[in-house]
Design a protein around this motif. Structure first.
Motif, PDB file in Angstrom:
ATOM      1  N   ILE A  32       0.840  -1.201   0.000  1.00  0.00           N
ATOM      2  CA  ILE A  32       0.000   0.000   0.000  1.00  0.00           C
ATOM      3  C   ILE A  32       0.875   1.251   0.000  1.00  0.00           C
ATOM      4  CG2 ILE A  32      -1.701   1.329   1.308  1.00  0.00           C
ATOM      5  CD1 ILE A  32      -2.758  -1.396   2.381  1.00  0.00           C
ATOM      6  N   ASP A  33       1.873   1.297   0.875  1.00  0.00           N
ATOM      7  CA  ASP A  33       2.748   2.468   0.975  1.00  0.00           C
ATOM      8  C   ASP A  33       3.477   2.727  -0.341  1.00  0.00           C
ATOM      9  OD1 ASP A  33       1.999   2.812   3.591  1.00  0.00           O
ATOM     10  OD2 ASP A  33       3.836   1.968   4.456  1.00  0.00           O
ATOM     11  N   ALA A  34       4.031   1.680  -0.942  1.00  0.00           N
ATOM     12  CA  ALA A  34       4.772   1.844  -2.203  1.00  0.00           C
ATOM     13  C   ALA A  34       3.850   2.346  -3.311  1.00  0.00           C
ATOM     14  CB  ALA A  34       5.418   0.523  -2.604  1.00  0.00           C
ATOM     15  N   ALA A  35       2.635   1.831  -3.361  1.00  0.00           N
ATOM     16  CA  ALA A  35       1.681   2.253  -4.399  1.00  0.00           C
ATOM     17  C   ALA A  35       1.246   3.697  -4.201  1.00  0.00           C
ATOM     18  CB  ALA A  35       0.471   1.327  -4.396  1.00  0.00           C
ATOM     19  N   TYR A  60      -4.150   1.890   6.521  1.00  0.00           N
ATOM     20  CA  TYR A  60      -2.933   2.314   5.832  1.00  0.00           C
ATOM     21  C   TYR A  60      -3.224   3.075   4.538  1.00  0.00           C
ATOM     22  CZ  TYR A  60      -0.011  -0.029   9.200  1.00  0.00           C
ATOM     23  OH  TYR A  60       0.633  -0.376  10.372  1.00  0.00           O
ATOM     24  N   GLY A  61      -4.489   3.439   4.328  1.00  0.00           N
ATOM     25  CA  GLY A  61      -4.819   4.339   3.229  1.00  0.00           C
ATOM     26  C   GLY A  61      -5.300   3.706   1.952  1.00  0.00           C
ATOM     27  N   ALA A  62      -5.555   2.410   1.952  1.00  0.00           N
ATOM     28  CA  ALA A  62      -6.101   1.766   0.754  1.00  0.00           C
ATOM     29  C   ALA A  62      -7.605   1.960   0.677  1.00  0.00           C
ATOM     30  CB  ALA A  62      -5.762   0.278   0.766  1.00  0.00           C
ATOM     31  N   GLU A  63      -8.159   1.681  -0.488  1.00  0.00           N
ATOM     32  CA  GLU A  63      -9.603   1.718  -0.700  1.00  0.00           C
ATOM     33  C   GLU A  63     -10.137   0.284  -0.715  1.00  0.00           C
ATOM     34  OE1 GLU A  63     -10.800   4.258  -4.049  1.00  0.00           O
ATOM     35  OE2 GLU A  63      -8.747   5.030  -4.073  1.00  0.00           O
ATOM     36  N   ILE A  64     -11.297   0.098  -0.105  1.00  0.00           N
ATOM     37  CA  ILE A  64     -11.983  -1.202  -0.125  1.00  0.00           C
ATOM     38  C   ILE A  64     -13.409  -0.935  -0.627  1.00  0.00           C
ATOM     39  CG2 ILE A  64     -12.531  -3.309   1.158  1.00  0.00           C
ATOM     40  CD1 ILE A  64      -9.636  -2.744   1.437  1.00  0.00           C
TER      41      ILE A  64
END
Length: 224
Positions: A32-35, A60-64
């Motif tokens: 997630i961080d790298a993306a 961690y900031g991803a979308e679901i």
């Protein structure tokens, strides 16, 4: 461009590996961080059937946008079917066609943002159907054999004896970065004549399947 991080809840080789704590963070957090640091990725979408994974990914900031349905979460389910399902559903949800996308497996936590951006740049520069990350094989592929139930060797390649330095370097997919054209994926293909390999160094190419893989990555990260 969107990044899809596939993270199924069930794992037999290393149970719970996608959210196993690795040097202070759940493993999926590294993808997630790298993306999120990529110059080209607008949406980081985690595809999972597991609510615990979803909750951690959101932290961690991803979308679901939705959970993966059960029929795409079994051991027998093929990754390509999940990709098709995910891009079709996202296209309808966002009312935009998804013409290309990136897949980042959470089990390749040594991958860095520069690897992602480099593969995406190659994809656009070459007008590719796919770009897939590869790494050099340590030993010549011609040394490989099958071994049958009697521990006898079964040849795969020509057995002519050749010095190692006379053999070309072979490469294998390291599982870190995939950039796909959606139209190709919908034909259930990963490769066409317009597919290219993005070469990554071996020290960023460990794909975690088992505890010993995890231990090795933990060792490498501790030395960074």
């Amino acid at each position: 461009m969107i990044a899809i991080i596939p993270a199924r809840g069930g794992s037999k080789g290393l149970p719970g590996k996608n959210i196993k704590m690795l040097c202070g963070k759940p493993m999926i957090a590294y993808a997630i961080d790298a993306a999120k640091k990529s110059k080209y990725i607008d949406h980081v979408v985690v595809s999972t059937d597991d609510q615990q994974i979803a909750d951690i990914a959101l932290q961690y900031g991803a979308e679901i946008p939705f959970l993966r349905p059960d029929f795409l979460a079994f051991d027998t389910a093929q990754a390509v079917d999940n990709y098709i399902y995910t891009i079709d559903r996202l296209s309808k949800r966002w009312s935009i066609p998804i013409e290309e996308f990136v897949v980042l497996q959470p089990t390749s936590p040594l991958r860095i943002t520069e690897d992602i951006d480099g593969a995406i740049e190659m994809f656009f520069e070459k007008k590719a159907d796919s770009v897939i990350s590869y790494t050099p094989e340590a030993h010549p592929v011609r040394w490989h054999k099958y071994i049958n139930e009697n521990n006898e060797f079964v040849d795969i390649f020509d057995t002519t004896i050749t010095n190692r330095q006379d053999l070309k370097t072979s490469y294998y997919p390291n599982g870190a970065v995939y950039v796909f054209r959606s139209s190709m994926i919908k034909e259930r293909k990963y490769y066409t004549e317009k597919s290219y390999g993005y070469i990554m160094p071996r020290n960023r190419s460990v794909d975690i399947d088992y505890q010993e893989d995890f231990d090795y990555v933990e060792f490498l990260m501790s030395r960074r």
